[in-house]
Design a protein around this motif. Structure first.
Motif, PDB file in Angstrom:
ATOM      1  N   GLN A   1      34.715 -24.630  -4.681  1.00  0.00           N
ATOM      2  CA  GLN A   1      35.186 -24.823  -6.071  1.00  0.00           C
ATOM      3  C   GLN A   1      34.671 -23.761  -7.034  1.00  0.00           C
ATOM      4  O   GLN A   1      35.176 -23.634  -8.154  1.00  0.00           O
ATOM      5  N   LEU A   2      33.675 -22.975  -6.605  1.00  0.00           N
ATOM      6  CA  LEU A   2      32.964 -22.137  -7.576  1.00  0.00           C
ATOM      7  C   LEU A   2      33.866 -21.147  -8.336  1.00  0.00           C
ATOM      8  O   LEU A   2      33.824 -21.070  -9.558  1.00  0.00           O
ATOM      9  N   GLN A   3      34.692 -20.421  -7.596  1.00  0.00           N
ATOM     10  CA  GLN A   3      35.507 -19.400  -8.270  1.00  0.00           C
ATOM     11  C   GLN A   3      36.457 -20.024  -9.285  1.00  0.00           C
ATOM     12  O   GLN A   3      36.666 -19.491 -10.375  1.00  0.00           O
ATOM     13  N   GLN A   4      37.014 -21.174  -8.928  1.00  0.00           N
ATOM     14  CA  GLN A   4      37.913 -21.878  -9.846  1.00  0.00           C
ATOM     15  C   GLN A   4      37.157 -22.335 -11.097  1.00  0.00           C
ATOM     16  O   GLN A   4      37.667 -22.235 -12.211  1.00  0.00           O
TER      17      GLN A   4
ATOM     18  N   ALA B   1      20.827  -4.996 -10.867  1.00  0.00           N
ATOM     19  CA  ALA B   1      21.972  -4.440 -10.143  1.00  0.00           C
ATOM     20  C   ALA B   1      21.656  -4.376  -8.653  1.00  0.00           C
ATOM     21  O   ALA B   1      20.494  -4.319  -8.245  1.00  0.00           O
ATOM     22  N   ALA B   2      22.710  -4.358  -7.846  1.00  0.00           N
ATOM     23  CA  ALA B   2      22.536  -4.191  -6.401  1.00  0.00           C
ATOM     24  C   ALA B   2      21.819  -2.866  -6.132  1.00  0.00           C
ATOM     25  O   ALA B   2      21.837  -1.958  -6.959  1.00  0.00           O
ATOM     26  N   GLY B   3      21.215  -2.772  -4.963  1.00  0.00           N
ATOM     27  CA  GLY B   3      20.495  -1.546  -4.610  1.00  0.00           C
ATOM     28  C   GLY B   3      19.060  -1.576  -5.101  1.00  0.00           C
ATOM     29  O   GLY B   3      18.574  -2.607  -5.588  1.00  0.00           O
TER      30      GLY B   3
ATOM     31  N   LEU C   1      18.961 -18.070   0.568  1.00  0.00           N
ATOM     32  CA  LEU C   1      20.116 -17.844   1.438  1.00  0.00           C
ATOM     33  C   LEU C   1      21.321 -18.491   0.782  1.00  0.00           C
ATOM     34  O   LEU C   1      21.332 -19.706   0.521  1.00  0.00           O
ATOM     35  N   ASN C   2      22.328 -17.678   0.505  1.00  0.00           N
ATOM     36  CA  ASN C   2      23.482 -18.152  -0.272  1.00  0.00           C
ATOM     37  C   ASN C   2      24.746 -18.198   0.590  1.00  0.00           C
ATOM     38  O   ASN C   2      24.865 -17.477   1.577  1.00  0.00           O
ATOM     39  N   ARG C   3      25.656 -19.046   0.181  1.00  0.00           N
ATOM     40  CA  ARG C   3      26.966 -19.204   0.817  1.00  0.00           C
ATOM     41  C   ARG C   3      26.829 -19.654   2.274  1.00  0.00           C
ATOM     42  O   ARG C   3      27.570 -19.199   3.151  1.00  0.00           O
TER      43      ARG C   3
ATOM     44  N   GLY D   1      25.467  -5.551  -2.670  1.00  0.00           N
ATOM     45  CA  GLY D   1      26.113  -6.173  -3.815  1.00  0.00           C
ATOM     46  C   GLY D   1      26.896  -7.425  -3.432  1.00  0.00           C
ATOM     47  O   GLY D   1      27.215  -7.637  -2.257  1.00  0.00           O
ATOM     48  N   GLY D   2      27.172  -8.239  -4.429  1.00  0.00           N
ATOM     49  CA  GLY D   2      28.065  -9.381  -4.246  1.00  0.00           C
ATOM     50  C   GLY D   2      27.510 -10.547  -3.446  1.00  0.00           C
ATOM     51  O   GLY D   2      28.267 -11.374  -2.948  1.00  0.00           O
ATOM     52  N   THR D   3      26.197 -10.638  -3.355  1.00  0.00           N
ATOM     53  CA  THR D   3      25.608 -11.719  -2.549  1.00  0.00           C
ATOM     54  C   THR D   3      25.397 -13.015  -3.344  1.00  0.00           C
ATOM     55  O   THR D   3      25.078 -14.050  -2.763  1.00  0.00           O
ATOM     56  N   GLY D   4      25.545 -12.929  -4.672  1.00  0.00           N
ATOM     57  CA  GLY D   4      25.384 -14.141  -5.491  1.00  0.00           C
ATOM     58  C   GLY D   4      24.190 -14.087  -6.436  1.00  0.00           C
ATOM     59  O   GLY D   4      23.713 -15.129  -6.886  1.00  0.00           O
ATOM     60  N   LYS D   5      23.731 -12.887  -6.792  1.00  0.00           N
ATOM     61  CA  LYS D   5      22.586 -12.761  -7.711  1.00  0.00           C
ATOM     62  C   LYS D   5      22.890 -13.367  -9.083  1.00  0.00           C
ATOM     63  O   LYS D   5      22.109 -14.159  -9.599  1.00  0.00           O
ATOM     64  N   SER D   6      24.033 -12.961  -9.655  1.00  0.00           N
ATOM     65  CA  SER D   6      24.342 -13.418 -11.018  1.00  0.00           C
ATOM     66  C   SER D   6      24.590 -14.924 -11.033  1.00  0.00           C
ATOM     67  O   SER D   6      24.144 -15.631 -11.940  1.00  0.00           O
TER      68      SER D   6
ATOM     69  N   LEU E   1      20.622  -6.876 -15.904  1.00  0.00           N
ATOM     70  CA  LEU E   1      20.237  -5.456 -15.904  1.00  0.00           C
ATOM     71  C   LEU E   1      21.173  -4.680 -14.994  1.00  0.00           C
ATOM     72  O   LEU E   1      20.854  -4.381 -13.843  1.00  0.00           O
ATOM     73  N   ASP E   2      22.345  -4.426 -15.485  1.00  0.00           N
ATOM     74  CA  ASP E   2      23.354  -3.729 -14.703  1.00  0.00           C
ATOM     75  C   ASP E   2      24.089  -2.828 -15.683  1.00  0.00           C
ATOM     76  O   ASP E   2      24.075  -3.077 -16.878  1.00  0.00           O
ATOM     77  N   CYS E   3      24.755  -1.789 -15.186  1.00  0.00           N
ATOM     78  CA  CYS E   3      25.509  -0.907 -16.084  1.00  0.00           C
ATOM     79  C   CYS E   3      26.983  -0.974 -15.744  1.00  0.00           C
ATOM     80  O   CYS E   3      27.362  -0.681 -14.612  1.00  0.00           O
TER      81      CYS E   3
HETATM   82  N1  LIG Z   1      27.528 -20.347  -3.117  1.00  0.00           N
HETATM   83  C1  LIG Z   1      28.693 -19.746  -3.321  1.00  0.00           C
HETATM   84  N2  LIG Z   1      29.844 -20.298  -2.871  1.00  0.00           N
HETATM   85  C2  LIG Z   1      31.045 -19.674  -3.052  1.00  0.00           C
HETATM   86  N3  LIG Z   1      31.187 -18.510  -3.710  1.00  0.00           N
HETATM   87  C3  LIG Z   1      30.083 -17.904  -4.164  1.00  0.00           C
HETATM   88  C4  LIG Z   1      28.777 -18.484  -4.012  1.00  0.00           C
HETATM   89  N4  LIG Z   1      27.870 -17.653  -4.594  1.00  0.00           N
HETATM   90  C5  LIG Z   1      28.575 -16.617  -5.093  1.00  0.00           C
HETATM   91  N5  LIG Z   1      29.884 -16.758  -4.848  1.00  0.00           N
HETATM   92  C6  LIG Z   1      30.972 -15.831  -5.234  1.00  0.00           C
HETATM   93  O1  LIG Z   1      30.645 -14.540  -4.746  1.00  0.00           O
HETATM   94  C7  LIG Z   1      31.059 -13.544  -5.679  1.00  0.00           C
HETATM   95  C8  LIG Z   1      29.864 -12.678  -6.026  1.00  0.00           C
HETATM   96  O2  LIG Z   1      28.920 -13.464  -6.720  1.00  0.00           O
HETATM   97  P1  LIG Z   1      27.973 -12.810  -7.829  1.00  0.00           P
HETATM   98  O3  LIG Z   1      28.768 -12.083  -8.846  1.00  0.00           O
HETATM   99  O4  LIG Z   1      27.040 -13.875  -8.303  1.00  0.00           O
HETATM  100  O5  LIG Z   1      27.193 -11.752  -6.908  1.00  0.00           O
HETATM  101  P2  LIG Z   1      26.247 -10.578  -7.366  1.00  0.00           P
HETATM  102  O6  LIG Z   1      25.228 -10.430  -6.300  1.00  0.00           O
HETATM  103  O7  LIG Z   1      25.729 -10.822  -8.735  1.00  0.00           O
HETATM  104  O8  LIG Z   1      27.227  -9.337  -7.370  1.00  0.00           O
HETATM  105  P3  LIG Z   1      26.926  -7.848  -7.932  1.00  0.00           P
HETATM  106  O9  LIG Z   1      26.069  -7.186  -6.893  1.00  0.00           O
HETATM  107  O10 LIG Z   1      28.274  -7.232  -8.062  1.00  0.00           O
HETATM  108  O11 LIG Z   1      26.198  -7.999  -9.240  1.00  0.00           O
HETATM  109  C9  LIG Z   1      31.649 -14.280  -6.868  1.00  0.00           C
HETATM  110  O12 LIG Z   1      33.041 -14.305  -6.735  1.00  0.00           O
HETATM  111  C10 LIG Z   1      31.066 -15.681  -6.749  1.00  0.00           C
HETATM  112  O13 LIG Z   1      31.906 -16.678  -7.310  1.00  0.00           O
END
Ligand SMILES: Nc1ncnc2c1ncn2[C@@H]1O[C@H](COP(=O)(O)OP(=O)(O)OP(=O)(O)O)[C@@H](O)[C@H]1O
Ligand SMILES: [Mg+2]
Length: 240
Positions: free
Chosen positions: A202-205, A120-122, A170-172, A13-18, A40-42
């Motif tokens: 800047q993304l989170q802001q 969703a993750a997983g 590849l993200n981040r 989870g949290g890799t940047g899918k959304s 597609l997440d719950c």
């Molecule tokens: N390229 C990036 N640079 C900086 N922050 C990023 C980047 N991509 C994603 N993030 C940050 O990482 C966090 C997770 O991103 P996101 O919600 O898109 O992940 P996700 O894979 O959809 O998570 P989940 O598995 O919970 O659905 C968020 O706070 C988002 O702002």
């Protein structure tokens, strides 16, 4: 029009899918495409915030999948990104009625060029359901060992259980990453690279302040190039 369906998956989870689903959709829309993003997440929603429709959502994807409302009622147009439509995830619940996903998508395909499924993750039911209806997959991973190892499992699952060929995003990735660093990631996951998305300070802001992504940023350039590659444009893979 008959939409191409791309799932956006990861494993961890949290890799940047959304983030990728929404910004890739925005970049496809800038190329004149009509794009629908379905989360597609719950119980965990984020696409609505990223697309600026959090206040508009009345019905969600589970309302549609369970037959409670027609898809059109759940679709929100993004005020941030013209050409991008959203169906949000439900706020609560354990499971989606995923069996009806194919039917729902068939009823929408004529209205869109692309439908992106942010799963969703997983590798649970949403992931597996999405794999049966998708034509492509973006595997969004960060460069850490856990994400990469999980990504490999996802990639192998897709190869063994579906006709979807995963493409690696590849993200981040930091400015200081070398080509060799990226090669290690690609070798671990064993999927073809389609985009390198930089870390964005800047993304989170931007999301917090409910603003649109800065179109002059390296982040946007990377998503624009990803969209071009999805549209089969010949865009060289560089560190963007
Ligand atoms: N390229 C990036 N640079 C900086 N922050 C990023 C980047 N991509 C994603 N993030 C940050 O990482 C966090 C997770 O991103 P996101 O919600 O898109 O992940 P996700 O894979 O959809 O998570 P989940 O598995 O919970 O659905 C968020 O706070 C988002 O702002
Ligand atoms: Mg998400």
């Amino acid at each position: 029009m008959s939409a191409e369906v791309w799932m956006v998956a990861s494993g961890k989870g949290g890799t940047g899918k959304s983030t990728t689903a929404v910004f890739c959709a925005a970049a496809l829309a800038e190329r004149g495409k009509q794009v629908l993003v379905i989360e597609l997440d719950c119980g965990l929603r984020s696409v609505d915030l990223l697309a600026g429709v959090a206040e508009q959502v009345v019905f969600d994807i589970e309302d549609v999948l369970s037959g409670w409302c027609p898809p059109q009622k759940a679709i929100c147009q993004s005020p941030f990104y013209p050409g991008v439509s959203i169906i949000a995830a439900p706020y609560s619940g354990q499971q989606l009625h995923i069996d009806t996903l194919g039917e729902v998508l068939d009823s929408l395909k004529d209205c869109y060029d692309f439908i992106l499924l942010d799963v969703a993750a997983g590798m649970g039911q949403a992931f597996q359901g999405a794999a049966t209806v998708s034509t492509g997959a973006l595997l969004v991973l960060t460069a850490d060992p856990v994400a990469l190892r999980d990504g490999r499992l996802v990639s192998e699952w897709l190869y063994n259980n579906s006709s979807v060929v995963p493409r690696l995003v590849l993200n981040r990735i930091s400015l200081t990453a070398t080509t060799m660093d990226l090669d290690v990631c690609i070798d671990t996951v064993a999927a073809q690279l389609i985009a390198v998305i930089p870390e964005s300070p800047q993304l989170q802001q931007t999301v917090l302040e409910q603003k649109t992504v800065n179109k002059q940023s390296r982040l946007w350039l990377a998503y624009s190039n990803l969209a071009g590659r999805i549209c089969k444009e010949d865009i060289p893979l560089l560190m963007e």
